[in-house]
Design an enzyme around this catalytic site. Structure first.
Site, PDB file in Angstrom:
ATOM      1  N   GLY A  13      -1.324 -17.270  -3.312  1.00 48.50           N
ATOM      2  CA  GLY A  13      -2.315 -16.223  -2.590  1.00 48.50           C
ATOM      3  C   GLY A  13      -3.596 -16.477  -2.678  1.00 48.50           C
ATOM      4  O   GLY A  13      -4.388 -15.393  -2.706  1.00 48.50           O
ATOM      5  N   ILE A  20      -8.078 -12.617  -6.220  1.00 45.11           N
ATOM      6  CA  ILE A  20      -7.455 -12.249  -7.432  1.00 45.11           C
ATOM      7  C   ILE A  20      -6.808 -13.631  -7.826  1.00 45.11           C
ATOM      8  O   ILE A  20      -6.913 -14.166  -8.879  1.00 45.11           O
ATOM      9  CB  ILE A  20      -6.571 -11.289  -7.508  1.00 45.11           C
ATOM     10  CG1 ILE A  20      -7.419  -9.964  -7.323  1.00 45.11           C
ATOM     11  CG2 ILE A  20      -5.737 -11.091  -8.789  1.00 45.11           C
ATOM     12  CD1 ILE A  20      -6.917  -8.680  -7.440  1.00 45.11           C
ATOM     13  N   ILE A  90       0.044 -11.817  -3.628  1.00 44.12           N
ATOM     14  CA  ILE A  90       0.365 -11.712  -2.078  1.00 44.12           C
ATOM     15  C   ILE A  90       0.827 -10.316  -1.819  1.00 44.12           C
ATOM     16  O   ILE A  90       1.585  -9.628  -2.338  1.00 44.12           O
ATOM     17  CB  ILE A  90       1.531 -12.584  -1.786  1.00 44.12           C
ATOM     18  CG1 ILE A  90       0.863 -14.236  -1.928  1.00 44.12           C
ATOM     19  CG2 ILE A  90       1.804 -12.464  -0.314  1.00 44.12           C
ATOM     20  CD1 ILE A  90       2.027 -15.106  -1.545  1.00 44.12           C
ATOM     21  N   ALA A  93       0.067  -5.353   4.974  1.00 44.41           N
ATOM     22  CA  ALA A  93       0.460  -4.394   5.712  1.00 44.41           C
ATOM     23  C   ALA A  93      -0.365  -4.321   7.003  1.00 44.41           C
ATOM     24  O   ALA A  93      -1.672  -4.860   6.804  1.00 44.41           O
ATOM     25  CB  ALA A  93       0.373  -3.005   5.040  1.00 44.41           C
ATOM     26  N   TYR A 155      -4.067   4.368   1.228  1.00 38.99           N
ATOM     27  CA  TYR A 155      -3.393   3.236   0.739  1.00 38.99           C
ATOM     28  C   TYR A 155      -1.834   3.339   1.276  1.00 38.99           C
ATOM     29  O   TYR A 155      -1.269   2.173   1.405  1.00 38.99           O
ATOM     30  CB  TYR A 155      -3.323   3.306  -0.923  1.00 38.99           C
ATOM     31  CG  TYR A 155      -2.789   1.784  -1.762  1.00 38.99           C
ATOM     32  CD1 TYR A 155      -3.776   0.915  -1.305  1.00 38.99           C
ATOM     33  CD2 TYR A 155      -1.942   1.622  -2.308  1.00 38.99           C
ATOM     34  CE1 TYR A 155      -3.633  -0.388  -1.748  1.00 38.99           C
ATOM     35  CE2 TYR A 155      -1.671   0.395  -2.857  1.00 38.99           C
ATOM     36  CZ  TYR A 155      -2.378  -0.599  -2.836  1.00 38.99           C
ATOM     37  OH  TYR A 155      -2.096  -1.890  -3.052  1.00 38.99           O
ATOM     38  N   LYS A 162       4.099  -1.285  -3.437  1.00 41.92           N
ATOM     39  CA  LYS A 162       3.609  -1.375  -4.674  1.00 41.92           C
ATOM     40  C   LYS A 162       4.730  -0.897  -5.729  1.00 41.92           C
ATOM     41  O   LYS A 162       5.100  -1.449  -6.657  1.00 41.92           O
ATOM     42  CB  LYS A 162       2.399  -1.376  -4.945  1.00 41.92           C
ATOM     43  CG  LYS A 162       1.220  -1.832  -4.524  1.00 41.92           C
ATOM     44  CD  LYS A 162       1.536  -3.452  -4.784  1.00 41.92           C
ATOM     45  CE  LYS A 162       0.215  -4.095  -4.238  1.00 41.92           C
ATOM     46  NZ  LYS A 162       0.600  -5.615  -4.221  1.00 41.92           N
ATOM     47  N   LEU A 194     -10.592  -9.858   0.780  1.00 44.11           N
ATOM     48  CA  LEU A 194     -10.076  -9.958   1.992  1.00 44.11           C
ATOM     49  C   LEU A 194      -9.237  -8.868   2.284  1.00 44.11           C
ATOM     50  O   LEU A 194      -9.296  -7.978   3.159  1.00 44.11           O
ATOM     51  CB  LEU A 194      -9.758 -11.204   2.237  1.00 44.11           C
ATOM     52  CG  LEU A 194      -9.479 -11.525   3.798  1.00 44.11           C
ATOM     53  CD1 LEU A 194     -10.700 -11.682   4.595  1.00 44.11           C
ATOM     54  CD2 LEU A 194      -8.868 -13.057   3.852  1.00 44.11           C
TER      55      LEU A 194
END
Ligand SMILES: NC(=O)c1ccc[n+]([C@@H]2O[C@H](COP(=O)([O-])OP(=O)(O)OC[C@H]3O[C@@H](n4cnc5c(N)ncnc54)[C@H](O)[C@@H]3O)[C@@H](O)[C@H]2O)c1
Length: 253
Positions: A13, A20, A90, A93, A155, A162, A194
């Site tokens: 990722g 991150i 990773i 959406a 979100y 999540k 990003l």
């Protein structure tokens, strides 16, 4: 002497230096780990190549395809032998579904978010296990966000993904325990990457998150990476199936 001396860890990722995953890779390297990177596609390879000079350490892996995951992990085993950990950083959406009401979520968009952001952890673990890629002990760490528990503006579909990802962590931790594999998640505070720029009103999200930290300073890549290094190390063998906040206290308020 580092806490990850002689450990080989796959980091999935990295898109650029703000990722991150890159923060995790940096801190784990400082602690002595050898890091192997997977990137999503050729476009990502270009930007990861600016950070990692050795081409042998870069392997393509699109987590929406089982074939791609199996190919990547087979190559890694051939080139490096077994590994001691995997960092899964990773998520994806559709941009148009990360704004306004959750009612804008389509069936296809929902599946896509679940597939890339939640199912992929299961797919990655399964492939690594089937190919006998993981040492005993090994550690798997994924990245999640507080939007799994609270209705955070914009979100939406990613919050649902999540929540599924965190449930995956618990079930995987239960079933991988007998093979010496621990699975945990870091719930990171909001930072400008990003992926975050795809969220509607992300500057407000970043601003509010910063204001809600206990000292009005946003969490850093080093802080998230440090926790990742800890979770990969022998210092955390008692931490299993957990979600650890690394958000400077934002979840408290
Ligand atoms: N930035 C934040 O505020 C924040 C907070 C908490 C959790 N997270 C999570 O951290 C993780 C890393 O995101 P980031 O913020 O560093 O952003 P980022 O954009 O730097 O990283 C996201 C990565 O996902 C990869 N990716 C997307 N679809 C993929 C696919 N099909 N196959 C393989 N790779 C794919 C991208 O190539 C990219 O490298 C994500 O799970 C994100 O939800 C981010």
């Amino acid at each position: 002497m580092g806490i990850l001396d002689n450990k080989k860890i796959i980091v999935m990722g990295v898109a650029n230096k703000r990722s991150i995953a890159w923060g995790c890779a940096q801190e784990m390297t400082k602690q002595g780990a050898e890091v192997i990177y997977t990137y999503q596609n050729e476009r990502m390879k270009k930007s990861v190549s600016r950070l990692v000079n050795n081409d042998d350490q870069l392997i393509e892996c699109d987590v929406s395809s089982d074939e791609s995951i199996n190919d990547a992990f087979s190559k890694i085993k051939e080139r490096f032998g077994k590994v001691d950990g995997i960092v899964h950083a990773i998520a994806y959406a559709k941009k148009e579904e990360l704004a306004g009401s959750i009612l804008s979520t389509t069936r296809a968009g929902y599946s896509l978010a679940q597939d890339v952001s939640a199912y992929s952890l299961l797919a990655v673990t399964k492939s690594a296990h089937d190919l006998d890629l993981l040492n005993n002990p090994a550690s798997i760490v994924t990245l999640t966000y507080f939007g799994s528990e609270r209705a955070i503006p914009s979100y939406n579909v990613m919050g649902v993904a999540k929540a599924a990802l965190e449930a995956n962590v618990r079930y995987l931790a239960r079933d991988m325990g007998e093979f010496g594999v621990r699975v945990n998640a870091i719930s990171a505070g909001a930072m400008k990457t990003l992926a975050v720029t795809g969220i509607g009103g992300h500057s407000d999200l970043l601003k509010v998150s910063k204001e809600r930290t206990v000292d009005n300073k946003s969490v850093t890549l080093e802080e998230i990476g440090g926790t990742c290094a800890f979770l990969m190390s022998g210092l955390s063998t008692g931490v299993v199936g957990d979600v650890i906040y690394v958000d400077k206290g934002v979840h408290l308020i």
